[in-house]
Design a protein around this motif. Structure first.
Motif, PDB file in Angstrom:
ATOM      1  N   GLY A 185       4.348  -8.875  14.097  1.00 30.48           N
ATOM      2  CA  GLY A 185       3.588  -9.792  13.261  1.00 30.48           C
ATOM      3  C   GLY A 185       3.318  -9.284  11.870  1.00 30.48           C
ATOM      4  N   GLU A 186       3.803  -8.095  11.504  1.00 31.34           N
ATOM      5  CA  GLU A 186       3.553  -7.569  10.179  1.00 31.34           C
ATOM      6  C   GLU A 186       4.592  -8.114   9.215  1.00 31.34           C
ATOM      7  OE1 GLU A 186       3.087  -3.405   9.889  1.00 31.34           O
ATOM      8  OE2 GLU A 186       1.841  -3.257  11.680  1.00 31.34           O
ATOM      9  N   GLN A 187       4.124  -8.501   8.027  1.00 30.08           N
ATOM     10  CA  GLN A 187       5.013  -9.030   7.006  1.00 30.08           C
ATOM     11  C   GLN A 187       5.428  -7.901   6.074  1.00 30.08           C
ATOM     12  OE1 GLN A 187       3.307 -12.149   4.708  1.00 30.08           O
ATOM     13  NE2 GLN A 187       5.191 -12.615   3.605  1.00 30.08           N
ATOM     14  N   GLN A 188       6.716  -7.725   5.942  1.00 28.61           N
ATOM     15  CA  GLN A 188       7.207  -6.660   5.076  1.00 28.61           C
ATOM     16  C   GLN A 188       7.076  -7.076   3.627  1.00 28.61           C
ATOM     17  OE1 GLN A 188      11.355  -5.675   5.428  1.00 28.61           O
ATOM     18  NE2 GLN A 188      10.950  -3.525   5.073  1.00 28.61           N
ATOM     19  N   VAL A 189       6.742  -6.123   2.758  1.00 27.00           N
ATOM     20  CA  VAL A 189       6.622  -6.401   1.333  1.00 27.00           C
ATOM     21  C   VAL A 189       7.985  -6.820   0.795  1.00 27.00           C
ATOM     22  CG1 VAL A 189       6.062  -5.416  -0.924  1.00 27.00           C
ATOM     23  CG2 VAL A 189       4.764  -4.714   1.101  1.00 27.00           C
ATOM     24  N   PRO A 190       8.064  -7.943   0.038  1.00 25.33           N
ATOM     25  CA  PRO A 190       9.355  -8.394  -0.489  1.00 25.33           C
ATOM     26  C   PRO A 190      10.011  -7.315  -1.354  1.00 25.33           C
ATOM     27  CG  PRO A 190       7.681 -10.106  -0.754  1.00 25.33           C
ATOM     28  CD  PRO A 190       6.975  -8.876  -0.285  1.00 25.33           C
ATOM     29  N   GLY A 191      11.290  -7.073  -1.113  1.00 22.99           N
ATOM     30  CA  GLY A 191      12.027  -6.096  -1.910  1.00 22.99           C
ATOM     31  C   GLY A 191      11.865  -4.670  -1.442  1.00 22.99           C
ATOM     32  N   LEU A 192      11.002  -4.432  -0.444  1.00 28.61           N
ATOM     33  CA  LEU A 192      10.764  -3.057  -0.007  1.00 28.61           C
ATOM     34  C   LEU A 192      12.015  -2.431   0.605  1.00 28.61           C
ATOM     35  CD1 LEU A 192       8.658  -0.837   0.266  1.00 28.61           C
ATOM     36  CD2 LEU A 192       8.032  -1.762   2.494  1.00 28.61           C
ATOM     37  N   GLY A 193      12.795  -3.234   1.324  1.00 29.81           N
ATOM     38  CA  GLY A 193      14.014  -2.703   1.932  1.00 29.81           C
ATOM     39  C   GLY A 193      14.995  -2.219   0.875  1.00 29.81           C
ATOM     40  N   ALA A 194      15.142  -3.004  -0.211  1.00 27.17           N
ATOM     41  CA  ALA A 194      16.052  -2.604  -1.287  1.00 27.17           C
ATOM     42  C   ALA A 194      15.570  -1.330  -1.972  1.00 27.17           C
ATOM     43  CB  ALA A 194      16.180  -3.734  -2.304  1.00 27.17           C
ATOM     44  N   ILE A 195      14.254  -1.226  -2.153  1.00 25.65           N
ATOM     45  CA  ILE A 195      13.694  -0.026  -2.779  1.00 25.65           C
ATOM     46  C   ILE A 195      13.967   1.193  -1.913  1.00 25.65           C
ATOM     47  CG2 ILE A 195      11.528   1.115  -3.422  1.00 25.65           C
ATOM     48  CD1 ILE A 195      10.468  -1.613  -4.262  1.00 25.65           C
ATOM     49  N   ASN A 196      13.803   1.051  -0.604  1.00 25.68           N
ATOM     50  CA  ASN A 196      14.026   2.182   0.296  1.00 25.68           C
ATOM     51  C   ASN A 196      15.494   2.615   0.331  1.00 25.68           C
ATOM     52  OD1 ASN A 196      11.363   2.537   1.116  1.00 25.68           O
ATOM     53  ND2 ASN A 196      11.522   0.952   2.669  1.00 25.68           N
ATOM     54  N   ARG A 197      16.400   1.649   0.162  1.00 32.08           N
ATOM     55  CA  ARG A 197      17.820   2.008   0.103  1.00 32.08           C
ATOM     56  C   ARG A 197      18.159   2.706  -1.209  1.00 32.08           C
ATOM     57  NH1 ARG A 197      18.243  -3.099   2.599  1.00 32.08           N
ATOM     58  NH2 ARG A 197      18.639  -4.089   0.591  1.00 32.08           N
ATOM     59  N   PHE A 198      17.451   2.330  -2.263  1.00 31.54           N
ATOM     60  CA  PHE A 198      17.737   2.890  -3.581  1.00 31.54           C
ATOM     61  C   PHE A 198      17.071   4.250  -3.790  1.00 31.54           C
ATOM     62  CE2 PHE A 198      16.384   3.254  -8.067  1.00 31.54           C
ATOM     63  CZ  PHE A 198      17.637   3.276  -8.674  1.00 31.54           C
ATOM     64  N   MET A 199      15.922   4.471  -3.143  1.00 28.98           N
ATOM     65  CA  MET A 199      15.107   5.662  -3.390  1.00 28.98           C
ATOM     66  C   MET A 199      15.865   6.976  -3.209  1.00 28.98           C
ATOM     67  SD  MET A 199      11.274   6.478  -1.998  1.00 28.98           S
ATOM     68  CE  MET A 199      11.789   6.543  -0.279  1.00 28.98           C
ATOM     69  N   PRO A 200      16.701   7.150  -2.168  1.00 29.27           N
ATOM     70  CA  PRO A 200      17.395   8.436  -2.032  1.00 29.27           C
ATOM     71  C   PRO A 200      18.324   8.764  -3.195  1.00 29.27           C
ATOM     72  CG  PRO A 200      17.462   7.217   0.030  1.00 29.27           C
ATOM     73  CD  PRO A 200      16.946   6.275  -1.009  1.00 29.27           C
ATOM     74  N   LEU A 201      18.737   7.749  -3.967  1.00 31.65           N
ATOM     75  CA  LEU A 201      19.683   7.971  -5.062  1.00 31.65           C
ATOM     76  C   LEU A 201      19.004   8.358  -6.368  1.00 31.65           C
ATOM     77  CD1 LEU A 201      21.965   4.868  -4.395  1.00 31.65           C
ATOM     78  CD2 LEU A 201      22.449   7.235  -3.782  1.00 31.65           C
ATOM     79  N   MET A 202      17.681   8.310  -6.413  1.00 34.91           N
ATOM     80  CA  MET A 202      16.975   8.503  -7.670  1.00 34.91           C
ATOM     81  C   MET A 202      17.206   9.887  -8.274  1.00 34.91           C
ATOM     82  SD  MET A 202      13.373   6.486  -7.086  1.00 34.91           S
ATOM     83  CE  MET A 202      12.819   6.876  -8.734  1.00 34.91           C
ATOM     84  N   SER A 203      17.396  10.896  -7.443  1.00 35.39           N
ATOM     85  CA  SER A 203      17.600  12.250  -7.963  1.00 35.39           C
ATOM     86  C   SER A 203      18.827  12.340  -8.860  1.00 35.39           C
ATOM     87  CB  SER A 203      17.732  13.246  -6.805  1.00 35.39           C
ATOM     88  OG  SER A 203      16.529  13.357  -6.093  1.00 35.39           O
ATOM     89  N   PHE A 204      19.824  11.490  -8.607  1.00 35.00           N
ATOM     90  CA  PHE A 204      21.053  11.553  -9.393  1.00 35.00           C
ATOM     91  C   PHE A 204      20.849  11.067 -10.830  1.00 35.00           C
ATOM     92  CE2 PHE A 204      22.646  11.593  -5.045  1.00 35.00           C
ATOM     93  CZ  PHE A 204      23.600  12.591  -5.111  1.00 35.00           C
ATOM     94  N   PHE A 205      19.757  10.344 -11.097  1.00 41.36           N
ATOM     95  CA  PHE A 205      19.500   9.878 -12.451  1.00 41.36           C
ATOM     96  C   PHE A 205      19.146  11.028 -13.391  1.00 41.36           C
ATOM     97  CE2 PHE A 205      19.452   5.896 -10.282  1.00 41.36           C
ATOM     98  CZ  PHE A 205      19.848   4.964 -11.241  1.00 41.36           C
ATOM     99  N   THR A 206      18.818  12.189 -12.814  1.00 43.51           N
ATOM    100  CA  THR A 206      18.579  13.368 -13.642  1.00 43.51           C
ATOM    101  C   THR A 206      19.818  13.728 -14.450  1.00 43.51           C
ATOM    102  OG1 THR A 206      17.080  14.163 -11.909  1.00 43.51           O
ATOM    103  CG2 THR A 206      17.725  15.742 -13.594  1.00 43.51           C
ATOM    104  N   LEU A 207      20.990  13.381 -13.955  1.00 44.60           N
ATOM    105  CA  LEU A 207      22.232  13.635 -14.690  1.00 44.60           C
ATOM    106  C   LEU A 207      22.214  12.949 -16.046  1.00 44.60           C
ATOM    107  CD1 LEU A 207      24.761  13.210 -11.744  1.00 44.60           C
ATOM    108  CD2 LEU A 207      24.391  15.322 -13.030  1.00 44.60           C
ATOM    109  N   PHE A 208      21.684  11.726 -16.115  1.00 48.81           N
ATOM    110  CA  PHE A 208      21.618  11.001 -17.381  1.00 48.81           C
ATOM    111  C   PHE A 208      20.621  11.662 -18.327  1.00 48.81           C
ATOM    112  CE2 PHE A 208      23.117   7.889 -14.299  1.00 48.81           C
ATOM    113  CZ  PHE A 208      24.203   7.340 -14.961  1.00 48.81           C
ATOM    114  N   THR A 209      19.507  12.149 -17.774  1.00 43.89           N
ATOM    115  CA  THR A 209      18.528  12.837 -18.608  1.00 43.89           C
ATOM    116  C   THR A 209      19.136  14.065 -19.248  1.00 43.89           C
ATOM    117  OG1 THR A 209      16.755  12.089 -17.120  1.00 43.89           O
ATOM    118  CG2 THR A 209      16.235  13.892 -18.631  1.00 43.89           C
TER     119      THR A 209
END
Length: 243
Positions: A185-209
């Motif tokens: 019965g719990e409603q998942q926050v909209p877009g949370l699934g996409a954020i969780n799939r994207f989150m592991p990749l965030m470290s690679f953005f350090t390359l652009f920095t």
């Protein structure tokens, strides 16, 4: 900023017998390590706070069920719960916030040609052959990616990629061990699934920095990112996957 420049120069003078022309680069690495060492108690407190917040998850879930249709009551109840348990929901942000001033000081220090009306002598320092005030684009224009300056950046990119891969694998294992509850019965926050799939990749953005900031600031980022990976591995062991 002139005081900060003097500190970097003094560290470089101390390290000059060991690192010669790259003494200023070594000073930046040492300065970064000192900053992270000073911030480490906050990181340990943040880890304790995260463990405490994890301990409160069953109670948080109950409050969400109880006040799910009333956001104001839910927010008030969550704040009361955290206050009662003496857990700060913002504690995880403090280590990063305390590091930002040092990064911006380095960025501006090596982006300005003058300090206090005089020439910025720090810009004459190098890491091997790459000037600390230059960017990757400058290295590409002077010998290309495999020139003497380009190889310095390739070395930094290799370190960042290795650290990012390490973080990616740890994040994936952590998320697999602690999957988000679905159903009941719990409603998942909209877009949370996409954020969780994207989150592991965030470290690679350090390359652009690293590619776009001055080399001195890139050294700070690489050193701090590597420190963070080791620190998080020590403070946040990956739990066993829940059955």
């Amino acid at each position: 900023m002139s005081v900060f420049a003097g500190l970097v120069e003094q560290l470089a003078d101390v390290l000059q017998p060991l690192f010669h022309a790259s003494a200023a680069a070594a000073a930046i690495v040492l300065f970064t390590a000192l900053v992270r060492l000073l911030v480490h108690p906050l990181s340990r407190a943040s880890a304790r706070g995260q463990r405490a917040r994890a301990r409160l998850q069953p109670q948080v879930a109950e409050l969400r069920k109880k006040h799910g249709k009333n956001p104001e009551k839910l927010q008030k109840a969550l704040l009361e719960l955290h206050a009662e348990e003496k857990v700060s929901p913002l504690s995880g942000c403090l280590p990063g916030l305390f590091q930002l001033p040092a990064f911006f000081l380095l960025y501006h220090l090596f982006s300005n040609t003058t300090i206090g009306g005089e020439g910025n002598e720090l810009l004459t320092h190098t890491l091997f052959t790459a000037p600390l005030g230059d960017r990757w684009a400058d290295a590409l224009g002077d010998g290309g990616p495999f020139g003497t300056q380009g190889l310095v950046y390739l070395g930094l990119f290799a370190i960042v990629a290795a650290v990012a891969t390490f973080n990616y694998r740890r994040t994936k294992r952590t998320m697999a061990a602690n999957p988000l509850p679905v159903g009941d019965g719990e409603q998942q926050v909209p877009g949370l699934g996409a954020i969780n799939r994207f989150m592991p990749l965030m470290s690679f953005f350090t390359l652009f920095t690293v590619a776009f900031v001055p080399l001195a600031a890139a050294l700070y980022v690489v050193t701090s990112t590597t420190w963070s990976a080791v620190e998080r591995a020590a403070l946040y062991p990956v739990p066993e996957r829940s059955s």
